[in-house]
Enzyme design. Structure first.
Site, mmCIF file in Angstrom:
data_model
loop_
_atom_site.group_PDB
_atom_site.id
_atom_site.type_symbol
_atom_site.label_atom_id
_atom_site.label_comp_id
_atom_site.label_asym_id
_atom_site.label_seq_id
_atom_site.Cartn_x
_atom_site.Cartn_y
_atom_site.Cartn_z
ATOM 1 N N ASN A 26 -4.458 67.437 84.062
ATOM 2 C CA ASN A 26 -5.210 67.113 82.846
ATOM 3 C C ASN A 26 -4.320 66.537 81.743
ATOM 4 O O ASN A 26 -3.342 67.165 81.332
ATOM 5 C CB ASN A 26 -5.897 68.400 82.341
ATOM 6 N N HIS A 61 -17.809 80.873 82.522
ATOM 7 C CA HIS A 61 -17.352 80.863 81.128
ATOM 8 C C HIS A 61 -18.528 81.016 80.173
ATOM 9 O O HIS A 61 -19.364 80.126 80.079
ATOM 10 C CB HIS A 61 -16.714 79.523 80.786
ATOM 11 N N ARG A 115 -16.192 85.291 81.856
ATOM 12 C CA ARG A 115 -15.135 85.181 80.852
ATOM 13 C C ARG A 115 -15.804 84.968 79.504
ATOM 14 O O ARG A 115 -16.717 84.141 79.384
ATOM 15 C CB ARG A 115 -14.237 83.986 81.174
ATOM 16 N N TYR A 122 -10.126 77.818 70.822
ATOM 17 C CA TYR A 122 -9.983 77.441 72.226
ATOM 18 C C TYR A 122 -11.197 77.947 73.021
ATOM 19 O O TYR A 122 -11.620 79.095 72.869
ATOM 20 C CB TYR A 122 -8.695 78.056 72.834
ATOM 21 N N ASP A 148 -9.422 84.999 77.846
ATOM 22 C CA ASP A 148 -8.232 84.134 77.887
ATOM 23 C C ASP A 148 -7.634 84.013 76.486
ATOM 24 O O ASP A 148 -8.286 83.508 75.569
ATOM 25 C CB ASP A 148 -8.664 82.745 78.401
ATOM 26 N N HIS A 165 -4.882 82.302 75.965
ATOM 27 C CA HIS A 165 -4.342 80.932 75.982
ATOM 28 C C HIS A 165 -2.982 80.841 75.293
ATOM 29 O O HIS A 165 -2.755 79.975 74.433
ATOM 30 C CB HIS A 165 -5.351 79.942 75.377
ATOM 31 N N GLU A 188 -5.910 87.205 79.945
ATOM 32 C CA GLU A 188 -5.185 86.082 80.569
ATOM 33 C C GLU A 188 -4.231 85.414 79.587
ATOM 34 O O GLU A 188 -4.553 85.272 78.409
ATOM 35 C CB GLU A 188 -6.245 85.082 81.038
ATOM 36 N N GLU A 224 -1.800 79.746 85.235
ATOM 37 C CA GLU A 224 -2.455 78.451 85.457
ATOM 38 C C GLU A 224 -1.518 77.271 85.210
ATOM 39 O O GLU A 224 -1.729 76.201 85.763
ATOM 40 C CB GLU A 224 -3.723 78.313 84.604
ATOM 41 N N ARG A 234 -2.558 83.401 88.663
ATOM 42 C CA ARG A 234 -3.595 82.383 88.435
ATOM 43 C C ARG A 234 -3.232 80.981 88.932
ATOM 44 O O ARG A 234 -3.868 80.000 88.573
ATOM 45 C CB ARG A 234 -3.888 82.309 86.930
ATOM 46 N N HIS A 241 -6.954 79.465 89.008
ATOM 47 C CA HIS A 241 -7.454 78.580 87.956
ATOM 48 C C HIS A 241 -8.549 77.685 88.545
ATOM 49 O O HIS A 241 -8.376 77.118 89.614
ATOM 50 C CB HIS A 241 -6.263 77.725 87.505
ATOM 51 N N GLU A 252 -11.879 81.498 89.390
ATOM 52 C CA GLU A 252 -12.552 80.911 88.222
ATOM 53 C C GLU A 252 -13.461 79.770 88.685
ATOM 54 O O GLU A 252 -13.099 78.994 89.573
ATOM 55 C CB GLU A 252 -11.495 80.362 87.251
ATOM 56 N N TRP A 294 -0.924 75.717 72.130
ATOM 57 C CA TRP A 294 -2.373 75.501 72.215
ATOM 58 C C TRP A 294 -2.936 76.357 73.354
ATOM 59 O O TRP A 294 -2.323 76.572 74.359
ATOM 60 C CB TRP A 294 -2.711 74.022 72.489
HETATM 61 C C1 CS2 Z 1 -8.010 77.413 80.959
HETATM 62 C C2 CS2 Z 1 -8.312 76.003 80.932
HETATM 63 O O1 CS2 Z 1 -9.603 77.745 82.594
HETATM 64 C C3 CS2 Z 1 -8.747 78.271 81.911
HETATM 65 O O2 CS2 Z 1 -8.454 79.430 81.934
HETATM 66 O O3 CS2 Z 1 -7.056 77.996 80.246
HETATM 67 O O4 CS2 Z 1 -9.468 75.799 80.181
HETATM 68 C C4 CS2 Z 1 -7.193 75.097 80.417
HETATM 69 O O5 CS2 Z 1 -7.206 75.070 79.047
HETATM 70 C C5 CS2 Z 1 -7.393 73.744 80.986
HETATM 71 O O6 CS2 Z 1 -7.405 73.833 82.365
HETATM 72 C C6 CS2 Z 1 -6.319 72.783 80.513
HETATM 73 O O7 CS2 Z 1 -6.346 71.632 81.263
HETATM 74 MG MG MG Z 2 -6.690 79.895 81.028
#
Ligand code: CS2
Ligand code: MG
Length: 402
Positions: free
Chosen positions: A37, A122, A147, A159, A210, A212, A236, A262, A283, A312, A339, A402
């Protein structure tokens, strides 16, 4: 059998995907996911300029040797671009081998270890009420695990929380957009969110969250302790994990299960985390971690240390990566959860899949190979669109994770 041709297909059905097709002299072909990504074109170049020329005339049945060739043979080993490119090749090779054998891929790994693959969805909302309604929607669809991410009062964007009713896609602009972060506001709010989730949905639902990468170890320890009454399935990415020993401190303070990985791309990124039993779920994904060949090594190390998988599966894992992951999940003995963030309609027109969902569980399907293919004619009509992931700043302007 020989590899005679390879294509790197870049397409954008609402978000970018990189798909590798390896073609053999016997007409059998394999498909792999090489989507990274916000850095898609780096993987395209790595494949086209350096990997594919080495693959022509190679025997596609020698998956392990090709993996070692691309990993050890690169001299500059590892890193997300390299390991995603290797993953695309590896997935395509397993697809070919399984098609030649006339078997679904999971049979080559050792057969299935379970009846279905539990996935988590999600649920997100701008406030607690909207978030709980989203959880309810997934519970009604049969999900056993959700989640939960929610807008934080006093922070403009958070996020995982979509804006203007659009589906959430973090790579949202041609140059990184900027968000603002406040650890204090977040830490004070999150336990209230999970209290509300348990009040409405009771004890049985598996609830995940998460962070993040935004906390320090001691802050993560506080959140883990504060969340203990709500018995989360996992917390997470509590802290950035370049320093794997950071997790020791979190672990000493809380029994909330921890998940991470991830952004990892090889076993050395999680060696200490796993061997010291500092985490509960790893993950890593088939797509970003060197394919099925390398994921098996990580899963075996994890199994020795009571760590389970929780791959992930955001939308940046293409349906090809998801298909391959589901075969891996069906087999891997120390499976935890997978996920799953649903792809949009156009993506599901572009890719045909054999996997299916029922009552909270996926099955990968029984077609020979991993069961996922791409419509190249449609892909040609959906050109790449530049899209970057955001950056994050503290309220005083300091750049943060981020
Ligand atoms: C993430 C993603 O799925 C998750 O747990 O943290 O949303 C992540 O931000 C993206 O895969 C980034 O490309
Ligand atoms: Mg994540």
């Amino acid at each position: 059998m020989k590899i005679v041709d390879a294509k790197v297909i870049v397409s954008c059905p609402g978000r970018n995907f990189v798909t590798l097709k390896l073609i053999t002299d016997e007409g059998v072909y394999g498909i792999g996911d090489g989507t990274l990504n916000g850095r898609e074109k780096s993987v395209v170049s790595y494949l086209e300029d350096y990997v594919i020329p080495c693959l022509i005339d190679k025997d596609p049945q020698r998956i392990e040797d090709i993996w070692q060739y691309l990993y050890r043979g690169a001299y500059w080993r590892g890193g997300p671009v390299t390991m995603t490119a290797i993953a695309a090749v590896d997935m395509a090779l397993w697809d070919i081998k399984a098609k030649v054998a006339g078997l679904p891929l999971y049979q080559l790994l050792g057969g299935r270890s379970r009846d279905g693959i539990m996935v988590y969805a999600h649920a997100t909302g701008e406030d607690i009420a909207a978030t709980l309604d989203e959880v309810a929607r997934y519970v009604a669809l049969g999900y056993k695990a959700v989640r939960v991410q929610c807008g934080i009062p006093g922070i403009a964007s958070t996020y995982g929380v979509p804006k203007d009713g659009k589906p959430y896609e973090p790579a949202d602009a041609a140059l990184p957009s900027e968000s603002v972060w406040s650890t204090e506001k977040y830490l004070n709010f999150v336990p209230r969110l999970f209290q509300a989730v348990r009040d409405r949905f009771g004890d049985e639902l598996h609830v995940l969250h998460d962070i993040h990468h935004r906390l320090t170890p001691i802050e993560a320890a506080r959140l883990g302790k504060d969340c203990e009454p709500y018995h989360l399935f996992w917390l997470e990415d509590a802290v950035p994990a370049e320093n794997q020993s950071s997790f020791r401190l979190i672990r000493q303070h809380t029994t909330t299960p921890l998940a991470v990985g991830e952004v990892f791309n090889r076993i050395y990124d999680c060696q200490q985390l796993i061997q010291e039993q500092l985490i509960d779920y790893i993950r890593c994904s088939v797509t970003h971690t060197g394919g099925i060949t390398h994921m098996r090594r990580i899963a075996d190390l994890a199994a020795l240390n009571h760590v389970r998988t929780g791959s992930h599966g955001a939308t940046d894992i293409s349906p090809v990566g998801m298909g391959a992951a589901l075969h891996f999940d069906y087999w891997v003995p120390n499976f935890g959860i997978q996920e799953h963030m649903a792809h949009n309609e156009q993506t599901m027109e572009l890719f045909s899949v054999d996997y299916s969902f029922k009552s909270g569980f996926f099955t990968p399907g029984d077609k020979p190979g991993h069961g996922v293919d791409i419509d190249e004619t449609l892909a040609a009509k959906l050109p790449y669109q530049r899209a970057c992931l955001p950056v994050n700043r503290l309220e005083d302007g300091t750049l943060w994770n981020w």
